[in-house]
Design a protein around this motif. Structure first.
Motif, PDB file in Angstrom:
ATOM      1  N   GLU A  15       1.079  -1.338   0.317  1.00 30.18           N
ATOM      2  CA  GLU A  15       0.097  -0.184   0.490  1.00 30.18           C
ATOM      3  C   GLU A  15       1.015   1.624  -0.054  1.00 30.18           C
ATOM      4  O   GLU A  15       0.500   1.974  -0.493  1.00 30.18           O
ATOM      5  CB  GLU A  15      -0.939  -0.279   1.344  1.00 30.18           C
ATOM      6  CG  GLU A  15      -0.350   0.341   2.839  1.00 30.18           C
ATOM      7  CD  GLU A  15       0.739  -0.857   2.599  1.00 30.18           C
ATOM      8  OE1 GLU A  15       0.461  -1.178   4.350  1.00 30.18           O
ATOM      9  OE2 GLU A  15       0.371  -2.016   2.488  1.00 30.18           O
ATOM     10  N   THR A  43      -2.730   5.240   3.488  1.00 35.89           N
ATOM     11  CA  THR A  43      -2.659   4.443   2.822  1.00 35.89           C
ATOM     12  C   THR A  43      -3.547   3.085   4.151  1.00 35.89           C
ATOM     13  O   THR A  43      -3.347   3.425   5.299  1.00 35.89           O
ATOM     14  CB  THR A  43      -1.639   3.347   2.630  1.00 35.89           C
ATOM     15  OG1 THR A  43      -1.016   4.036   4.394  1.00 35.89           O
ATOM     16  CG2 THR A  43      -0.571   4.201   2.499  1.00 35.89           C
ATOM     17  N   HIS A  44      -3.739   1.956   4.036  1.00 38.43           N
ATOM     18  CA  HIS A  44      -4.491   0.550   4.635  1.00 38.43           C
ATOM     19  C   HIS A  44      -3.694  -0.664   3.948  1.00 38.43           C
ATOM     20  O   HIS A  44      -3.657  -1.155   3.226  1.00 38.43           O
ATOM     21  CB  HIS A  44      -5.663   0.562   4.173  1.00 38.43           C
ATOM     22  CG  HIS A  44      -6.073  -0.029   5.554  1.00 38.43           C
ATOM     23  ND1 HIS A  44      -6.953  -0.155   6.248  1.00 38.43           N
ATOM     24  CD2 HIS A  44      -7.457  -1.409   5.057  1.00 38.43           C
ATOM     25  CE1 HIS A  44      -6.603  -0.631   6.798  1.00 38.43           C
ATOM     26  NE2 HIS A  44      -7.872  -2.041   5.999  1.00 38.43           N
TER      27      HIS A  44
END
Length: 153
Positions: A15, A43-44
Motif C-alpha cells: 500500500e 494508506t491501509h
C-alpha cells in the motif's frame, strides 16, 4: 532480504509502495502540466483481506457500485465523501447509490489518543439485546462444535 538473497515479498508494504509510485507519476504529470491537483495518500494495510477467498457476486456488484459512484463524485470535483448504497437486498440494478460527507460522520472528542479536540468518526456499539446479537448467540454453541464454513464466491 532472505538468506538466499531474494526479496522477502511478504515484508513489502504494497500500500505504501503503490502510494509512492502514484506520487511519482502525479509529480511527472504536474511538471508536464497534465495534472494540477494535490496528492496526499492515506494508506491501509489489507493483510488477510488480500488473501481471502474469491468475492461472491454480491461482493463484486457492491465493489463495482462503490467504484462507479466514487468515479462520478471525482468527475464532478466532489471529494471528502464516503460512498454507500441502499436497497442491497434487491437486485443490484435497483440499488440506490449515495454519498455521505465525512464531516457528517465526525464528532469532536475532547481528549483522544490524537490530542485534544480531535475530530473522530463515531463508533457503533453492538446492541447486546438486539436481534442480530441474539441470532449470533443461537448459533454459537453449534459453531464451536461443527464446521459451518462456506465459500460464497
Amino acid at each position: 532480504r532472505q538468506s538466499d538473497g531474494g526479496i522477502q515479498l511478504s515484508q513489502i508494504e504494497t500500500e505504501r509502495l503503490l502510494s509512492h509510485l502514484v506520487g511519482i507519476e502525479l509529480k511527472k504529470r504536474k511538471e508536464s502540466n497534465k495534472y494540477s491537483g494535490s496528492f496526499s495518500a492515506v494508506t491501509h494495510f489489507f493483510g488477510y483481506q488480500g488473501r481471502c477467498s474469491l468475492p461472491s457476486d454480491f461482493d463484486a456488484s457492491l465493489a463495482s457500485s462503490y467504484g462507479y459512484t466514487s468515479a462520478i463524485l471525482v468527475s464532478l470535483g466532489l471529494t471528502g465523501y464516503c460512498v454507500s448504497a441502499r436497497g442491497l437486498l434487491s437486485d443490484p440494478k435497483d440499488w440506490t447509490p449515495a454519498a455521505i460527507p465525512f464531516a457528517a460522520m465526525l464528532d469532536m472528542k475532547e481528549q483522544s489518543a490524537y490530542g485534544d479536540n480531535t475530530p473522530v468518526i463515531r463508533s457503533s456499539e453492538v446492541d447486546l439485546k438486539g436481534k442480530p446479537y441474539e441470532e449470533l448467540l443461537k448459533g454459537l454453541g453449534t459453531w464451536i462444535l461443527e464446521d459451518h464454513y462456506s465459500n460464497p464466491g
